[in-house]
Write an enzyme that holds these catalytic residues in place. Structure first.
Site, PDB file in Angstrom:
ATOM      1  N   SER A 149       0.845  -1.188   0.000  1.00 31.81           N
ATOM      2  CA  SER A 149       0.000   0.000   0.000  1.00 31.81           C
ATOM      3  C   SER A 149       0.888   1.249   0.000  1.00 31.81           C
ATOM      4  CB  SER A 149      -0.942  -0.047   1.217  1.00 31.81           C
ATOM      5  OG  SER A 149      -1.853   1.019   1.192  1.00 31.81           O
ATOM      6  N   LYS A 167      -5.107   3.285  -3.390  1.00 28.95           N
ATOM      7  CA  LYS A 167      -4.524   2.649  -2.204  1.00 28.95           C
ATOM      8  C   LYS A 167      -5.546   2.544  -1.070  1.00 28.95           C
ATOM      9  CE  LYS A 167      -0.382   2.092  -3.908  1.00 28.95           C
ATOM     10  NZ  LYS A 167       0.105   0.746  -4.300  1.00 28.95           N
TER      11      LYS A 167
END
Length: 277
Positions: A149, A167
């Site tokens: 991420s 994300k």
């Protein structure tokens, strides 16, 4: 950073198979190298064959059985084929690293619909495709998924509306999969790297913003290394992380504590070509 890697047992992942998307370079290759050092058989995929060939050679130099497959994470069928090849050569995967990503620097009003969609498709759809295509093998091994991420998922960042949305979606996807797939013994987490030395994004942006300003924005006063991320990934995928699922693991030297405030003025003035890994 060999001292850090030396702390891991060379047999931590012996007998296991790991599959890494975007594994031809950057953080994802660093993660693949860490698994190679800890005894895993390693398969990597990406879109650029030249990078994959060189990366596979590096993994083999570390003593790992390694292979590559050319596959775009936006193509579910291509991922399915890459994972089938991996299983035929190395057995079912026990760890999957979904790290392929796309990004560029642009203010929201200048991002085209196609540009926004491209980042969503590579990052978010690609992460789902990877997990979905690997599900059967992971259910067989009670394996682990780790999504790579970024701080943009939870910290609004100038010129990153597209990446932040992608994300943030990955973070929610991770939690849903952890909730649903725990019954199969599959653990699902995310790792959030901070600024990592030697990666394309940091080199490009530190050249424009200033490396020293970046370092001053990190409470620990240094850039991270790919080994910092690789070690965390290897631990999470091992029995040492066997009771960790549904978690966001931030490995950023404290960079996210203050967000991008210290860089905001210079950052907002930047527009640059996209970088995709």
């Amino acid at each position: 950073m060999p001292e850090l890697l030396d702390l891991l047992s060379s047999s931590l992942h012996r007998g296991s198979t790991v599959f890494v998307t975007g594994g031809g370079s950057g953080i994802n290759l660093g993660i693949a190298e860490t698994f190679a050092r800890t005894g895993a058989k390693v398969a990597i995929c990406g879109r650029t064959e030249d990078k994959l060939v060189a990366a596979t050679a590096r993994l083999r130099d570390l003593g790992a059985d390694a292979l590559y497959a050319v596959a775009d994470v936006r193509d579910h069928d291509a991922l399915t084929a890459a994972l089938a090849l991996t299983e035929s050569r190395f057995g079912p995967v026990s760890a999957v690293i979904a790290g392929a990503a796309g990004n560029f620097n642009a203010p929201a009003e200048k991002i085209s619909a196609n540009g926004f969609k491209t980042v969503i498709d590579i990052d978010l759809l690609g992460s789902f495709n990877t997990a979905h295509a690997a599900f059967a093998q992971l259910a067989e091994t009670s394996g682990s998924i780790l999504f790579v991420s970024a701080g943009q998922a939870y910290c609004p960042t100038p010129n990153q509306a597209h990446a932040g949305a992608a994300k943030a979606g990955i973070e929610n996807l991770m939690k849903n999969l952890a909730l649903e797939w725990g019954q199969y013994g599959i653990r699902v987490n995310t790792v959030v790297p901070g600024p990592i030395a030697g990666t394309e994004g940091v080199e490009r942006l530190s050249a424009e913003v200033g490396a020293e300003q970046w370092r001053q924005a990190v409470p620990l006063g240094r850039f991270g290394t790919t080994a910092d991320i690789g070690v965390m990934a290897a631990i999470l995928a091992s029995p040492l992380g066997g009771y960790v699922t549904g978690s966001q693991i931030v490995v950023d030297g404290g960079f996210g504590l203050a967000g991008f405030g210290m860089l905001r003025r210079d950052w907002m003035s930047l527009e640059s070509e996209g970088a995709r890994s």
